[in-house]
Each structure stands twice: as C-alpha cells, then as structure tokens.
Design a protein around this motif. Structure first.
Motif, PDB file in Angstrom:
ATOM      1  N   THR A 315       0.822  -1.215   0.000  1.00 60.24           N
ATOM      2  CA  THR A 315       0.000   0.000   0.000  1.00 60.24           C
ATOM      3  C   THR A 315       0.853   1.261   0.000  1.00 60.24           C
ATOM      4  N   THR A 316       1.948   1.244   0.746  1.00 61.79           N
ATOM      5  CA  THR A 316       2.831   2.413   0.798  1.00 61.79           C
ATOM      6  C   THR A 316       3.427   2.712  -0.571  1.00 61.79           C
ATOM      7  N   LEU A 317       3.904   1.681  -1.248  1.00 59.51           N
ATOM      8  CA  LEU A 317       4.578   1.880  -2.533  1.00 59.51           C
ATOM      9  C   LEU A 317       3.630   1.794  -3.731  1.00 59.51           C
ATOM     10  N   GLY A 318       2.494   1.124  -3.563  1.00 59.44           N
ATOM     11  CA  GLY A 318       1.653   0.844  -4.723  1.00 59.44           C
ATOM     12  C   GLY A 318       0.472   1.762  -4.942  1.00 59.44           C
ATOM     13  N   THR A 319       0.075   2.537  -3.924  1.00 56.23           N
ATOM     14  CA  THR A 319      -1.143   3.344  -4.065  1.00 56.23           C
ATOM     15  C   THR A 319      -1.039   4.368  -5.189  1.00 56.23           C
ATOM     16  N   TYR A 320       0.025   5.150  -5.201  1.00 55.60           N
ATOM     17  CA  TYR A 320       0.152   6.193  -6.229  1.00 55.60           C
ATOM     18  C   TYR A 320       0.199   5.585  -7.637  1.00 55.60           C
ATOM     19  N   PRO A 321       1.034   4.555  -7.891  1.00 51.85           N
ATOM     20  CA  PRO A 321       1.043   3.962  -9.239  1.00 51.85           C
ATOM     21  C   PRO A 321      -0.308   3.385  -9.653  1.00 51.85           C
ATOM     22  N   ILE A 322      -1.000   2.727  -8.734  1.00 55.56           N
ATOM     23  CA  ILE A 322      -2.296   2.118  -9.078  1.00 55.56           C
ATOM     24  C   ILE A 322      -3.330   3.185  -9.403  1.00 55.56           C
ATOM     25  N   MET A 323      -3.441   4.193  -8.548  1.00 57.34           N
ATOM     26  CA  MET A 323      -4.473   5.208  -8.745  1.00 57.34           C
ATOM     27  C   MET A 323      -4.203   6.073  -9.986  1.00 57.34           C
ATOM     28  N   LEU A 338      -6.429  -3.636 -12.074  1.00 58.96           N
ATOM     29  CA  LEU A 338      -5.772  -2.815 -11.059  1.00 58.96           C
ATOM     30  C   LEU A 338      -6.552  -2.820  -9.738  1.00 58.96           C
ATOM     31  N   THR A 339      -7.880  -2.865  -9.823  1.00 54.00           N
ATOM     32  CA  THR A 339      -8.681  -2.944  -8.604  1.00 54.00           C
ATOM     33  C   THR A 339      -8.446  -4.278  -7.899  1.00 54.00           C
ATOM     34  N   MET A 340      -8.354  -5.352  -8.672  1.00 55.45           N
ATOM     35  CA  MET A 340      -8.045  -6.660  -8.092  1.00 55.45           C
ATOM     36  C   MET A 340      -6.665  -6.659  -7.440  1.00 55.45           C
ATOM     37  N   LEU A 341      -5.700  -6.005  -8.082  1.00 56.65           N
ATOM     38  CA  LEU A 341      -4.356  -5.902  -7.508  1.00 56.65           C
ATOM     39  C   LEU A 341      -4.409  -5.149  -6.179  1.00 56.65           C
ATOM     40  N   ALA A 342      -5.134  -4.038  -6.159  1.00 55.91           N
ATOM     41  CA  ALA A 342      -5.228  -3.246  -4.938  1.00 55.91           C
ATOM     42  C   ALA A 342      -5.867  -4.043  -3.807  1.00 55.91           C
ATOM     43  N   LEU A 343      -6.939  -4.765  -4.108  1.00 60.21           N
ATOM     44  CA  LEU A 343      -7.627  -5.530  -3.069  1.00 60.21           C
ATOM     45  C   LEU A 343      -6.829  -6.762  -2.645  1.00 60.21           C
ATOM     46  N   THR A 344      -5.993  -7.285  -3.521  1.00 55.00           N
ATOM     47  CA  THR A 344      -5.084  -8.365  -3.125  1.00 55.00           C
ATOM     48  C   THR A 344      -4.121  -7.872  -2.053  1.00 55.00           C
ATOM     49  N   TYR A 400      -2.811  14.291  -4.116  1.00 62.02           N
ATOM     50  CA  TYR A 400      -2.367  14.381  -2.721  1.00 62.02           C
ATOM     51  C   TYR A 400      -3.021  13.289  -1.861  1.00 62.02           C
ATOM     52  N   PHE A 401      -4.225  12.895  -2.236  1.00 64.72           N
ATOM     53  CA  PHE A 401      -4.900  11.846  -1.477  1.00 64.72           C
ATOM     54  C   PHE A 401      -4.147  10.526  -1.591  1.00 64.72           C
ATOM     55  N   PHE A 402      -3.549  10.252  -2.739  1.00 63.45           N
ATOM     56  CA  PHE A 402      -2.798   9.017  -2.903  1.00 63.45           C
ATOM     57  C   PHE A 402      -1.614   8.993  -1.929  1.00 63.45           C
ATOM     58  N   PHE A 403      -0.959  10.143  -1.782  1.00 63.10           N
ATOM     59  CA  PHE A 403       0.141  10.234  -0.819  1.00 63.10           C
ATOM     60  C   PHE A 403      -0.365  10.092   0.613  1.00 63.10           C
ATOM     61  N   TYR A 404      -1.558  10.599   0.866  1.00 69.46           N
ATOM     62  CA  TYR A 404      -2.156  10.480   2.201  1.00 69.46           C
ATOM     63  C   TYR A 404      -2.377   9.005   2.558  1.00 69.46           C
ATOM     64  N   VAL A 405      -2.925   8.228   1.630  1.00 67.86           N
ATOM     65  CA  VAL A 405      -3.138   6.796   1.865  1.00 67.86           C
ATOM     66  C   VAL A 405      -1.804   6.097   2.111  1.00 67.86           C
ATOM     67  N   SER A 406      -0.798   6.431   1.307  1.00 72.46           N
ATOM     68  CA  SER A 406       0.522   5.827   1.468  1.00 72.46           C
ATOM     69  C   SER A 406       1.140   6.188   2.815  1.00 72.46           C
ATOM     70  N   ALA A 407       0.961   7.434   3.239  1.00 73.85           N
ATOM     71  CA  ALA A 407       1.536   7.868   4.518  1.00 73.85           C
ATOM     72  C   ALA A 407       0.885   7.127   5.681  1.00 73.85           C
ATOM     73  N   CYS A 408      -0.420   6.964   5.632  1.00 69.48           N
ATOM     74  CA  CYS A 408      -1.115   6.223   6.689  1.00 69.48           C
ATOM     75  C   CYS A 408      -0.648   4.769   6.718  1.00 69.48           C
ATOM     76  N   ALA A 409      -0.484   4.173   5.546  1.00 66.90           N
ATOM     77  CA  ALA A 409      -0.001   2.794   5.475  1.00 66.90           C
ATOM     78  C   ALA A 409       1.427   2.688   6.007  1.00 66.90           C
ATOM     79  N   LEU A 410       2.239   3.704   5.753  1.00 69.64           N
ATOM     80  CA  LEU A 410       3.622   3.691   6.232  1.00 69.64           C
ATOM     81  C   LEU A 410       3.690   3.689   7.756  1.00 69.64           C
ATOM     82  N   VAL A 411       2.815   4.470   8.393  1.00 70.65           N
ATOM     83  CA  VAL A 411       2.754   4.486   9.862  1.00 70.65           C
ATOM     84  C   VAL A 411       2.470   3.084  10.388  1.00 70.65           C
TER      85      VAL A 411
END
Length: 444
Positions: A315-323, A338-344, A400-411
């Motif tokens: 999620t940290t590395l993949g959110t921005y590329p997927i979205m 891509l949705t299947m990849l994200a949910l995997t 910016y939302f994609f980075f927000y999701v990645s930041a939350c996942a990083l925590v």
C-alpha cells in the motif's frame, strides 16, 4: 483419533459460521444506508438542492462512525463481563431495531422532521452496534478457532463484512432493475431495511444457540467480574491498545479507499460509466472474499507479521502507481485488473487484523481492549477517507490523497515491523498448559 477429531472440527466450523453470519447482516445494514441515500435523501430533507440533501444524509452517515467508539466501549464491556454470546446477541438486536426504525420512519411531508430525527437515532444505534460487533466477533472467532487455525477462522470476520457489502450491492441492482426511479424514491428504498431487520431477527435466533468460548468460560470461573471489561484494565494494557490503533490506521484508510470510495473514483475521475464502475467493484470484491481465508491460512503457517508487512509495503509503494494508472488507462479491463491488484494487497491486512488484535489482549479485556482503539481509528481515519479524497479533488490536487493513503499505510508498516509475532499466543489456560502447536514459537 480421527473419529474424535471430526466432530470437534465440525463444531468449530459451525461456531465460525454462526459468528460470521451475524456480522454479514450487520454490515449489510451499515452499507445499504450509503447505497440508498441517493433515493431517500429528499424524503427526509426536502429543502435545498439534491447536493444539499445528500450532504445532510452524509452527515447522518458520519454520525454513525462517531458512535462506534461509544458502541465499542459499551458492548465491548458487556461482552467481557457477560460473555461473547451475550454481547453478539445484544449487538444484532440493536441493529435489527435500527434497521426497522429507518424502514418505518415517516417522510417530511407526513411528519415534518420527525423522520429525520428517527433516521439520526437509527444511525447512532447502527454505529453503536457495529462498534461493538467488530471486537466481539473478533474475540469470538479467534477464541473459538483451534490453535494453529486462528488466522483462517478469524479471517471470516472480514469475509462476512465483504459479503454484507456485496449483498447490499445485489439488492440495489435488483431494485434498480425491477422498480422505476420514482418508485424507488417514493417507497422502494425502504425494502432493503425491512430485509435487514428480518435477517437480524433470524441471526438473533441463531446466536441464542451459540456456545460460549472456552477462553471466556475459564475466565468467568477464575477471575472476579469487577475486573473484566473495565477501562482500568484497558489502561493496564495501553501498549496493546496503542498497537491496535496504529494497526488499524493504515488498514482502515486503505480498506475504505479501495472498497467504498473507489467506485466513485472510477466514475468521477477515471471516466467509467456508473454501471461499469459498479461491476468492476462487484467482481473485485468477489475475488477479495476468496483471498481473505487464504491470507488467514498463510498467517497460520508463517505468522501474522509477514502478511501485515506485505500489506504495508504494497500500500505504501503501490497506491500512487495504481491510482494514477487507472486515470492513464480508463478501460474496463485495466480498471478491473488494477482494482483486483489493490484488493489483493488490502487482503494482507483484512485477513489477519481480527486475530492479531485479539491475540494482543488477555481474555478479561479482549473485547473492549480491541473495540475502543479500533473504533477510534475507524472514526478518525476510516470514516473520513472519502471526505479527505473529495476535499483534495475539489481543491484540484487529487493526487495528494494518494500520498495520504501511502503515509497512513507507512505508519502502520513501521508498527508491523517492530511489533511482536502473536501467532503462538495462548488464549486460554488450557492452551497455556499444552505445548505450542507445531512450528509455533512462544510469544512473551
């Protein structure tokens, strides 16, 4: 030996199914509010334009999230003091009443804002019910599962959540195909809530027949009731509570991004038609449902941490590329892949989050200890994920939302890396007396 094993295994399977089916009904009721808000918004809030009406119903929807910590505390305490069975039965009762309230609430023309008040009360009750249901079912499914199979058994909690969401989508699609929009707006939107209320009554009957878990029965015999389920006991295990909050933070944001918000993103930002966006989400959620038990079973073999770390890194590395790829190639097939990849990736969190949180606490405070920090993280981060996404979009900086999701996942990823492995934790005195399951290391 095999003869004695089969009945025991079938008993565990029945217990897991009984614990899961109620979760399905509760989350069906939770999601149909969002699915049908478009049709009943004008019934309760007639003034203003359609956007203002939806904002009013969205505000009531948000109140449900705010009520979840309260439900986690109240129903979690009850489940720790009166038993998992009692807590789960009470939870589904509250949900049944709330669904019935929405189904019979009078519209504005009939009773002014009384219907809106009943809608608000029902949504608060739904929040209380879901807030208590999560932790009680997590404790029940984890405790009732055999040692060495807890990841698989408890994974059915999120299987049931996803099935509830799918059932809500199916009811929506069926009603859209059989009723006119005028009929749906006038009275058809009440049907899914009637279904939810009746289904909850069936679950009430099933849960009355459930057996209490061995871990809780032991706790009831050995420990004084006044210690069970209290905030003082939660404070004694505040490190575990902090871990639950941090574990949930990234997972909650990712889950609601890819299971709830993504449908709107595919329609509004990617450019797919609404039916195609809904179909992508439906097919991807079906795959997600299959992946959850697989992730749980894998965690029983290699541990919870590796599965969680898979989610955190992905999620940290993949959110921005997927979205961004979804916008770059606005095609149905690409969107589905891509949705299947994200949910995997998200399955790495959802498949094990119930058992890993339950394994952090002793039996005396397992339900309320999980419920409060989980519900707080859900209210602060999960419940606001869609609003944050829309706020960034309105400001013209959607990425910016994609980075927000990645930041939350990083925590959460940092917590996954540093936390202890919980796979071999003994949940009962009987497990403490027995040797660790093959391949399971002891956890201090």
């Amino acid at each position: 030996m095999s003869g004695s094993t089969k009945p025991r295994r079938s008993t565990h399977v029945r217990a897991v199914l009984s614990g899961s089916i109620g979760n399905t009904v509760e989350w069906y009721d939770w999601f149909v509010y969002a699915n049908f808000a478009l049709y009943f918004a004008g019934q309760f809030f007639p003034e203003g334009n359609p956007t203002a009406q939806l904002m009013n119903t969205a505000a009531v929807f948000a109140v449900g999230f705010l009520a979840r910590p309260l439900g986690g505390w109240i129903l979690g305490r009850i489940a720790d003091r009166k038993g998992r069975k009692f807590g789960l039965t009470l939870s589904v009762t509250v949900m049944s009443i709330s669904a019935l309230l929405i189904a019979i609430a009078p519209n504005h023309q009939q009773a002014g804002y009384l219907g809106a008040v009943l809608l608000l009360i029902a949504r608060i009750m739904q929040g209380i019910s879901v807030g208590g249901e999560y932790a009680a079912s997590a404790a029940y499914l984890t405790e009732v599962s055999q040692r060495g199979w807890r990841g698989l058994g408890s994974s059915f909690q999120y299987v049931s959540v996803t099935v509830g969401q799918l059932l809500g989508l199916i009811v929506l699609m069926v009603l859209q195909s059989t009723l006119t929009e005028q009929q749906l707006t006038a009275w058809g939107w009440r049907i899914p809530f009637v279904i939810g209320a009746v289904a909850a009554l069936v679950v009430f009957y099933l849960r009355r027949r459930m057996h209490e878990t061995t871990a809780y029965a032991e706790e009831e015999r050995h420990d004084a009731q006044q210690r069970r389920g209290t905030l003082r006991e939660v404070w004694r295990h505040r490190r575990a509570a902090g871990l639950v909050f941090a574990l949930t933070l990234g997972g909650s944001v990712a889950f609601y991004t890819y299971t709830t918000y993504l449908t709107k993103y595919l329609a509004n930002s990617v450019g797919l038609s609404k039916p195609d966006a809904a179909l992508v989400m439906f097919v991807a959620l079906c795959l997600f449902t299959v992946l959850l038990p697989i992730g749980g079973a894998i965690s029983d073999k290699i541990g919870r941490r590796p599965v969680l770390i898979f989610f955190g890194v992905g999620t940290t590395l993949g959110t921005y590329p997927i979205m961004t790829a979804l916008q770059r190639w606005p095609d149905f097939g690409v969107a589905l892949a891509l949705t299947m990849l994200a949910l995997t990736i998200v399955a790495g969190y959802s498949s094990v989050n119930a058992c890993v949180k339950a394994e952090l606490f002793p039996t005396s405070v397992r339900t309320v200890g999980v419920a409060i920090p989980y519900a707080l993280a859900q209210a602060i981060f999960g419940g606001t994920a869609e609003y944050v996404a829309l706020a960034f979009r309105d400001a013209g900086v959607e990425h910016y939302f994609f980075f927000y999701v990645s930041a939350c996942a990083l925590v959460s990823l940092l917590v996954y890396v540093l936390m202890p492995e919980t796979r071999a934790t003994a949940l009962s005195r009987a497990e403490q007396r027995s040797p660790s399951a093959p391949g399971k290391e002891s956890v201090s």
